[in-house]
Scaffold this motif. Structure first.
Motif, short mmCIF file in Angstrom:
data_model
loop_
_atom_site.label_atom_id
_atom_site.label_comp_id
_atom_site.label_asym_id
_atom_site.label_seq_id
_atom_site.Cartn_x
_atom_site.Cartn_y
_atom_site.Cartn_z
N ALA A 227 3.14 -9.14 -5.98
CA ALA A 227 2.59 -8.97 -4.64
C ALA A 227 1.13 -9.38 -4.53
N VAL A 228 0.53 -9.91 -5.60
CA VAL A 228 -0.88 -10.31 -5.57
C VAL A 228 -0.98 -11.71 -6.16
N ARG A 229 -1.39 -12.68 -5.35
CA ARG A 229 -1.36 -14.08 -5.78
C ARG A 229 -2.54 -14.86 -5.21
N TYR A 230 -2.90 -15.92 -5.94
CA TYR A 230 -3.78 -16.98 -5.43
C TYR A 230 -2.91 -18.18 -5.07
N SER A 231 -3.19 -18.77 -3.92
CA SER A 231 -2.47 -19.99 -3.53
C SER A 231 -3.14 -21.24 -4.06
N GLY A 232 -4.46 -21.17 -4.33
CA GLY A 232 -5.20 -22.36 -4.70
C GLY A 232 -5.55 -23.20 -3.47
N ALA A 233 -6.28 -24.27 -3.71
CA ALA A 233 -6.72 -25.17 -2.64
C ALA A 233 -5.64 -26.20 -2.33
N PRO A 234 -5.62 -26.76 -1.12
CA PRO A 234 -4.60 -27.77 -0.79
C PRO A 234 -4.86 -29.13 -1.41
N LEU A 235 -6.10 -29.38 -1.85
CA LEU A 235 -6.45 -30.60 -2.57
C LEU A 235 -7.08 -30.24 -3.91
N HIS A 236 -7.07 -31.19 -4.84
CA HIS A 236 -7.89 -31.03 -6.04
C HIS A 236 -9.34 -31.37 -5.69
N TYR A 237 -10.24 -30.50 -6.10
CA TYR A 237 -11.66 -30.75 -5.88
C TYR A 237 -12.44 -30.85 -7.19
N SER A 238 -11.76 -30.72 -8.32
CA SER A 238 -12.42 -30.79 -9.62
C SER A 238 -11.38 -31.04 -10.69
N PHE A 239 -11.79 -31.70 -11.77
CA PHE A 239 -10.92 -31.86 -12.92
C PHE A 239 -10.68 -30.53 -13.63
N ARG A 240 -11.47 -29.51 -13.32
CA ARG A 240 -11.29 -28.21 -13.96
C ARG A 240 -10.10 -27.44 -13.42
N GLU A 241 -9.60 -27.82 -12.27
CA GLU A 241 -8.56 -27.02 -11.64
C GLU A 241 -7.28 -27.08 -12.47
N ARG A 242 -6.73 -25.91 -12.77
CA ARG A 242 -5.70 -25.81 -13.80
C ARG A 242 -4.37 -26.42 -13.37
N SER A 243 -3.89 -26.11 -12.20
CA SER A 243 -2.51 -26.48 -11.85
C SER A 243 -2.48 -27.83 -11.14
N PRO A 244 -1.54 -28.69 -11.52
CA PRO A 244 -1.41 -29.97 -10.80
C PRO A 244 -0.80 -29.79 -9.42
#
Length: 384
Positions: A227-244
């Motif tokens: 019941a607790v989640r992050y959706s993440g951003a709709p675009l990649h804004y950095s190479f650091r972002e974990r999920s493709p």
């Protein structure tokens, strides 16, 4: 009721200096199509709508068009401000917007303004859109609340949510823009110490007692609990972002509360690729065919630093965005970053003070200021 959890649109943000507004507009148009396809009742945006407190005119136009498309598709919108937003500007004319199905929550000091009541055949759903809570600002305005950290701020906010629920029963959803305990460890090139003594991290237990918590601030999707989640951003804004993957969580509520959560993917306009090797070998590597349209980060292992490496990379990869020279295995040890990564930021700064002040490091008041400043800087970097 069917909700779509999104966050961190960051309208106006660049990717290593390249404009992303057109790509984001394309993705948000797809989001409106998902609203129609899945008959979504409300779209949730958990903070950082804009990338800047002073968005340019074209960025305001892009957001306005996206919100209009979503409303035309049939969904209400509940949107809270994040640390990148100007709460006052984003929340301007909120009363008029609410009449049109756009609910803007930006007033951190007014918990009564966070609540948006939606309804379905099972009754009311209370959506509490908590704006970004800046501990320093809250501490100044609410000295009696004892707020010294993000955890304290969220404890105060959730107490207000629970008090409101007593007067407004029904299923409940919370939007929050914060770091919550349990987020996955950053990748190798991201800062390891994002808490610096516990500042800015919200324990999951503080978020108990509601049916779903839609989090923003982390740019990759993460599930901290069902019941607790992050959706993440709709675009990649950095190479650091974990999920493709890019997208949002489709949240179904039934009469009893949370019924199911499903991931809905959005198209990634330009994929990320990290390539590694000697420059000449990379330029001739047939196995990398198909990556020419990607955002590319090149990690070069040449014995000597190549001359004009980025220009040469762009001849094959027009969207090459970052190049790092790692040096060959027998290259001199020049990577200061690798050596510094093994030490805390506070230790590095203290060594600098010792150097420039003839052997005198930080005293305790200075060390406290440094810890808080480093925590904020690290938190901002991880959120990229």
């Amino acid at each position: 009721m069917r909700l779509l959890h999104t966050s961190d649109w960051h309208v106006g943000r660049t990717f290593h200096g390249s404009d992303t507004v057109d790509a984001l507009a394309e993705v948000l148009r797809e989001l409106a199509r998902l609203v129609r396809e899945h008959r979504i009742d409300a779209v949730l945006v958990a903070g950082d709508v804009y990338d800047s407190a002073m968005p340019a005119g074209r960025h305001v136009d892009a957001l306005t068009a996206a919100l209009a498309d979503i409303r035309a598709a049939g969904a209400a919108i509940v949107l809270s401000s994040g640390n990148h937003d100007s709460a006052a500007r984003l929340g301007a004319n909120a009363g008029f917007a609410r009449a049109g199905g756009l609910h803007l929550s930006t007033r951190a000091l007014e918990p009564e303004s966070w609540r948006v009541e939606l309804a379905d055949e099972h009754g009311p759903v209370q959506v509490f859109a908590v704006p970004y809570l800046e501990p320093v600002a809250l501490r100044a305005s609410l000295p009696e609340a004892g707020i010294g950290s993000q955890a304290d701020a969220m404890r105060w906010a959730m107490d207000a949510v629970r008090a409101s629920r007593a007067d407004h029963p029904g299923r409940a959803v919370v939007l929050a823009h914060c770091f919550a305990a349990g987020i996955a460890e950053p990748e190798d090139d991201a800062p390891r110490d994002i808490t610096a003594g516990g500042l800015d991290v919200v324990p999951l237990t503080l978020l108990d007692g509601v049916d779903y918590v839609a989090l923003g601030h982390i740019h990759s999707r993460q599930t901290l609990s069902p019941a607790v989640r992050y959706s993440g951003a709709p675009l990649h804004y950095s190479f650091r972002e974990r999920s493709p993957e890019r997208g949002g969580w489709l949240v179904d509520l039934d009469a009893a509360g949370l019924a199911s959560v499903e991931w809905l993917s959005l198209t990634v306009p330009r994929e990320l690729s990290t390539i590694r090797g000697d420059l000449d070998d990379l330029l001739a590597d047939a196995s990398l065919a198909g990556s020419e349209s990607h955002w590319v980060r090149a990690l070069l292992t040449d014995r000597l630093r190549p001359v004009d490496a980025m220009r040469r990379l762009k001849e094959r990869w027009p969207h090459a965005a970052e190049v790092q020279w790692l040096g060959g295995e027998d290259a001199p040890t020049l990577d200061l970053r690798a050596r510094l990564a093994k030490r805390s930021g506070a230790a590095v700064v203290d060594d600098f003070l010792v150097h420039v002040r003839s052997g005198v490091g930080a005293n305790e008041p200075e060390a406290a200021i440094l810890r808080e400043a480093l925590a904020r800087a690290s938190a901002a970097e991880v959120a990229q």
